[in-house]
Design an enzyme around this catalytic site. Structure first.
Site, short mmCIF file in Angstrom:
data_model
loop_
_atom_site.label_atom_id
_atom_site.label_comp_id
_atom_site.label_asym_id
_atom_site.label_seq_id
_atom_site.Cartn_x
_atom_site.Cartn_y
_atom_site.Cartn_z
N SER A 101 0.84 -1.20 0.00
CA SER A 101 0.00 0.00 0.00
C SER A 101 0.87 1.25 0.00
O SER A 101 0.54 2.26 -0.61
CB SER A 101 -0.89 0.01 1.25
OG SER A 101 -1.77 -1.08 1.21
N GLU A 143 -4.27 -3.13 -7.17
CA GLU A 143 -4.37 -1.75 -7.72
C GLU A 143 -4.81 -0.78 -6.62
O GLU A 143 -5.55 0.18 -6.87
CB GLU A 143 -5.30 -1.72 -8.93
CG GLU A 143 -4.78 -2.66 -10.02
CD GLU A 143 -5.14 -2.27 -11.42
OE1 GLU A 143 -5.50 -1.10 -11.65
OE2 GLU A 143 -5.00 -3.14 -12.30
C1 LIG Z 1 -2.89 -11.36 -7.53
C2 LIG Z 1 -2.17 -10.08 -7.37
C3 LIG Z 1 -1.75 -9.39 -8.48
C4 LIG Z 1 -1.05 -8.20 -8.34
N1 LIG Z 1 -0.59 -7.55 -9.47
C5 LIG Z 1 0.22 -6.47 -9.32
C6 LIG Z 1 0.83 -5.85 -10.46
O1 LIG Z 1 0.59 -6.25 -11.61
N2 LIG Z 1 1.68 -4.82 -10.27
C7 LIG Z 1 1.96 -4.35 -9.02
O2 LIG Z 1 2.75 -3.42 -8.90
N3 LIG Z 1 1.38 -4.89 -7.92
C8 LIG Z 1 0.53 -5.94 -8.03
N4 LIG Z 1 -0.04 -6.52 -6.93
C9 LIG Z 1 0.23 -5.94 -5.60
C10 LIG Z 1 -0.97 -5.22 -5.03
O3 LIG Z 1 -1.18 -4.01 -5.67
C11 LIG Z 1 -0.76 -5.07 -3.50
O4 LIG Z 1 -0.95 -6.35 -2.96
C12 LIG Z 1 -1.68 -4.07 -2.88
O5 LIG Z 1 -1.38 -2.79 -3.29
C13 LIG Z 1 -1.66 -4.13 -1.35
O6 LIG Z 1 -0.39 -4.20 -0.81
P1 LIG Z 1 -0.02 -5.35 0.26
O7 LIG Z 1 -0.52 -6.60 -0.30
O8 LIG Z 1 1.40 -5.25 0.56
O9 LIG Z 1 -0.89 -5.04 1.52
P2 LIG Z 1 -0.50 -4.09 2.74
O10 LIG Z 1 -0.10 -2.78 2.25
O11 LIG Z 1 0.43 -4.82 3.63
O12 LIG Z 1 -1.90 -3.96 3.46
C14 LIG Z 1 -2.45 -4.93 4.37
C15 LIG Z 1 -3.77 -4.39 4.89
O13 LIG Z 1 -3.55 -3.16 5.60
C16 LIG Z 1 -4.32 -2.13 5.04
N5 LIG Z 1 -3.56 -0.88 5.08
C17 LIG Z 1 -2.28 -0.66 4.69
N6 LIG Z 1 -1.96 0.63 4.86
C18 LIG Z 1 -3.05 1.24 5.38
C19 LIG Z 1 -3.34 2.57 5.75
N7 LIG Z 1 -2.43 3.55 5.62
N8 LIG Z 1 -4.54 2.83 6.26
C20 LIG Z 1 -5.47 1.86 6.37
N9 LIG Z 1 -5.27 0.58 6.02
C21 LIG Z 1 -4.07 0.27 5.51
C22 LIG Z 1 -4.57 -2.57 3.61
O14 LIG Z 1 -5.71 -1.95 3.08
C23 LIG Z 1 -4.75 -4.06 3.81
O15 LIG Z 1 -6.06 -4.30 4.24
C24 LIG Z 1 -0.78 -7.68 -7.04
C25 LIG Z 1 -1.24 -8.38 -5.93
C26 LIG Z 1 -1.92 -9.55 -6.06
C27 LIG Z 1 -2.37 -10.27 -4.84
#
Ligand SMILES: Cc1cc2nc3c(=O)[nH]c(=O)nc-3n(C[C@H](O)[C@H](O)[C@H](O)COP(=O)(O)OP(=O)(O)OC[C@H]3O[C@@H](n4cnc5c(N)ncnc54)[C@H](O)[C@@H]3O)c2cc1C
Lengths: 384, 260
Positions: free
Chosen positions: A132, A364
């Site tokens: 994120s 996204e």
């Molecule tokens: C199948 C799949 C395909 C993907 N494809 C791509 C791609 O093509 N290109 C790319 O760049 N990325 C890709 N991603 C990555 C995706 O964009 C990230 O998984 C997403 O942005 C969330 O990041 P994270 O998984 O690290 O979750 P985290 O950031 O660790 O978040 C965990 C939880 O905490 C919450 N959270 C985090 N920060 C805050 C905040 N400040 N306030 C409130 N809540 C918060 C989040 O909403 C979530 O519920 C993909 C992911 C998956 C699973």
């Protein structure tokens, strides 16, 4: 205001619907099981223009903009989310960064073959320590003569293992962060120093390729810097506006498919001597599915029209992504409820849609992040 | 090689058809329309011939305003231009009148080959193609599954399905053929094709342009009534051990259904 579909919109829908019915839906269960898309399907989609519908004709596409793109995503999502997401990652976040900030030469060299489907694209922002908080990325790009030397890795990159061109975001100046410290690069995947790591096993969209990418002393010439050095983060965020809108359209298509199947089932399945559709609570489920779809569809195309007029639509695409994907999950859940045990079995498509739907609230930008975007906007304005 | 394809816009094969109150037509509101599936084979074959031998593919359709979209779809598949026969007096054209109007419109045009679908899936008349060939006084072959253009481009050899076999015919050009499933695999109206089609010409011809009036367009066939196909009644399930059930099935087939 004129909310009518034009002849060209209907033709796009008819074409993609036919393609989905004949080429995509029949393969969807197998794609899910084998966790792979047939190369021939991607090829056939490309030959028919699915890889460049939104891209202007001058750059190898069909020039139907975001409205056309959303109609296409909707129809593909009736059939197979894995295929729809592959096309989406390629076009909406793979091609779009180049369309937004590429030079004329970059567009001719990279965007044209991508839009024509000769080359598949991907968008690489996320890292183990930067989800994120995407601007916390640690992949570095160090200037060296007429090139940048890139080291680091990305995770969970859609199409990562099958792409020909990756749009890569790396830190040219980690101290500066998102303002001046991140640069976008156009990276052909045959560049020395580029390699693909783990391919992920997933709950849903199993036929979509999700890969780790590794960069070791990878030299990218200056001519492949996308936009200005240090301004890559802006490019990534502007690109995601398009990606999020498209996810909303995909949610509309999947939801319509769920409603269609639920209606058929409710009419055919008899319990207590009557079709399920005679039960008021089932009717209410169907009614609420339909009402939500109407709202989702309305917001998607209103926002697509804003994008096509060249207006800013960051806040609106966050709203579209947030509401449409939440409701898509609600709708697939109700569809499963209407189907009962039948919906839980793998010979019906419901459970696949249920698993495929869930990712949309995460990637996204999670739906929490979408609400942060929306809240920031309304708090700043003090009103809607 | 100038090729003409006659195309009809028909209700989507998946549409649920309701008969109108007067029992003489169908409810058209809410029905979506498509290019007649057999005409898609005709368009595809025309495009393949053009790709081989050059020339032009013109799609001609008689129908109301909405038929433009079907013409445009054929242009998106790759046809070069369209002709739309459209006039309030054409609205009730039966297959006979349609064939005559097409013959009139085509008589001023330059063509080597005319392709039609073997039938339109709405009224299943299988009439327009053969009647048009008669009207133009050119040879015809119906229900073809293969077409080959001669080296000198002066004739075509076609294969037709006949009961228990295959018939091979050679026709001097100009000629008319009607397409059957199996002739080819029609391409999609691709997305770039849809964009290109916007810039292609669709010429509209009304009664005056076709050169007809009054009696020329008077229906020769009157629809007396339409009725829906009878609803299928529920099947019969024969319970019991397979060996017993089979005996009962044979008895029923003999005595009730009188099928044996
Ligand atoms: C199948 C799949 C395909 C993907 N494809 C791509 C791609 O093509 N290109 C790319 O760049 N990325 C890709 N991603 C990555 C995706 O964009 C990230 O998984 C997403 O942005 C969330 O990041 P994270 O998984 O690290 O979750 P985290 O950031 O660790 O978040 C965990 C939880 O905490 C919450 N959270 C985090 N920060 C805050 C905040 N400040 N306030 C409130 N809540 C918060 C989040 O909403 C979530 O519920 C993909 C992911 C998956 C699973």
């Amino acid at each position: 205001m004129d909310f009518q579909w034009t002849e060209e919109h209907r033709m796009i829908r008819d074409m993609v619907k036919k393609f989905t019915d004949q080429e995509v839906r029949p393969l969807a269960a197998e794609i899910d099981k084998k966790k792979e898309l047939p190369q021939a399907l991607i090829r056939k989609g490309a030959d028919n223009g699915l890889t460049g519908i939104a891209i202007p004709e001058a750059y190898g596409g069909s020039g139907f903009g975001e409205i056309g793109y959303c109609i296409m995503m909707e129809e593909l999502s009736h059939g197979c989310a894995s295929f729809a997401i592959t096309i989406a990652a390629h076009q909406s976040i793979g091609c779009m960064p180049i369309l937004l900030d590429g030079t004329e030469e970059q567009k001719q060299q990279f965007l044209v073959p991508m839009a024509q489907g000769e080359k598949l694209g991907a968008f690489a922002l996320t890292e183990p320590g930067a989800g994120s908080d995407a601007s916390a990325l640690r992949t570095t790009a160090v200037e060296d003569g007429d090139a940048f030397v890139i080291n680091g890795s990305k995770i969970w990159i859609t199409n990562g293992g099958i792409a020909d061109v990756v749009i890569l975001y790396a830190a040219n100046d980690p101290a500066k962060g998102p303002r001046g410290g991140i640069t976008a690069f156009i990276v052909p995947t045959d560049t020395p120093g580029f390699s693909v790591g783990t391919i992920e096993e997933k709950m849903g969209i199993r036929g979509s390729n999700t890969a780790e990418l590794i960069f070791e002393e990878m030299r990218i010439p200056r001519s492949q810097v996308l936009g200005k050095v240090g301004e890559g983060f802006k490019n990534a965020m502007a690109t995601l506006d398009y990606g999020r809108l498209g996810l909303g359209a995909a949610a509309v298509g999947a939801s319509k498919e769920m409603l269609r199947l639920s209606i058929t089932h409710a009419n055919e399945r008899k319990q207590f001597g009557r079709p399920l559709a005679d039960q008021q609570i089932i009717q209410f489920y169907l009614a609420e599915m339909a009402a939500r779809i109407y709202a989702m569809e309305s917001m998607v195309y209103r926002t697509a029209a804003m994008a096509d007029r060249g207006e800013r639509f960051s806040r609106e695409s966050a709203m579209v992504k947030y509401l449409c994907t939440e409701w898509q999950d609600w709708i697939v859940d109700k569809a499963m409820q209407v189907h009962g045990g039948m919906g839980y079995m793998t010979h019906m498509p419901i459970e696949r849609f249920y698993r495929d739907s869930r990712i949309n609230r995460i990637f996204e930008g999670t739906n929490e992040i979408q609400r942060i975007v929306i809240a920031r906007d309304v708090l700043k304005k003090g009103e809607y | 090689m100038n090729i003409i394809v006659c195309m009809k816009q028909v209700p989507d094969t998946a549409a649920r058809i309701k008969i109108k109150g007067d029992g003489k037509g169908i409810e058209t509101s809410g029905v979506s329309y498509v290019v007649n599936p057999y005409d898609e084979y005709a368009v595809e074959e025309a495009l393949r011939l053009k790709e081989k031998a050059g020339g032009e593919v013109v799609v001609i359709s008689l129908g109301p305003d909405r038929a433009t979209e079907a013409i445009r779809t054929c242009l998106a598949m790759g046809a070069d231009r369209g002709v739309h026969l459209k006039d309030p007096s054409f609205e009730d054209a039966d297959p006979f009148v349609t064939a005559q109007l097409l013959a009139k419109a085509l008589s001023g045009m330059d063509y080597d080959l005319i392709l039609c679908g073997k039938q339109a899936v709405d009224d299943n008349a299988c009439f327009v193609g053969p009647a048009l060939a008669e009207g133009l006084g050119i040879p015809q072959a119906t229900v073809i599954t293969k077409l080959t253009l001669a080296e000198d481009a002066k004739s075509v050899t076609v294969e037709r399905e006949v009961e228990g076999g295959r018939e091979v015919l050679q026709l001097p050009l100009p000629a008319l053929v009607t397409a059957q499933k199996g002739l080819n695999e029609p391409r999609y109206a691709s997305l770039p094709g849809i964009m290109k089609a916007k810039k292609k010409e669709i010429k509209v011809m009304d009664a005056a342009a076709v050169g007809v009036s009054g009696d020329d367009v008077k229906q020769k066939i009157e629809t007396v009534s339409l009725s829906p196909a009878p609803e299928r009644t529920a099947g019969k399930i024969i319970p019991g051990e397979p060996s017993e059930a089979v005996k009962e099935l044979v008895r029923l087939l003999k005595e009730e259904a009188k099928a044996l």
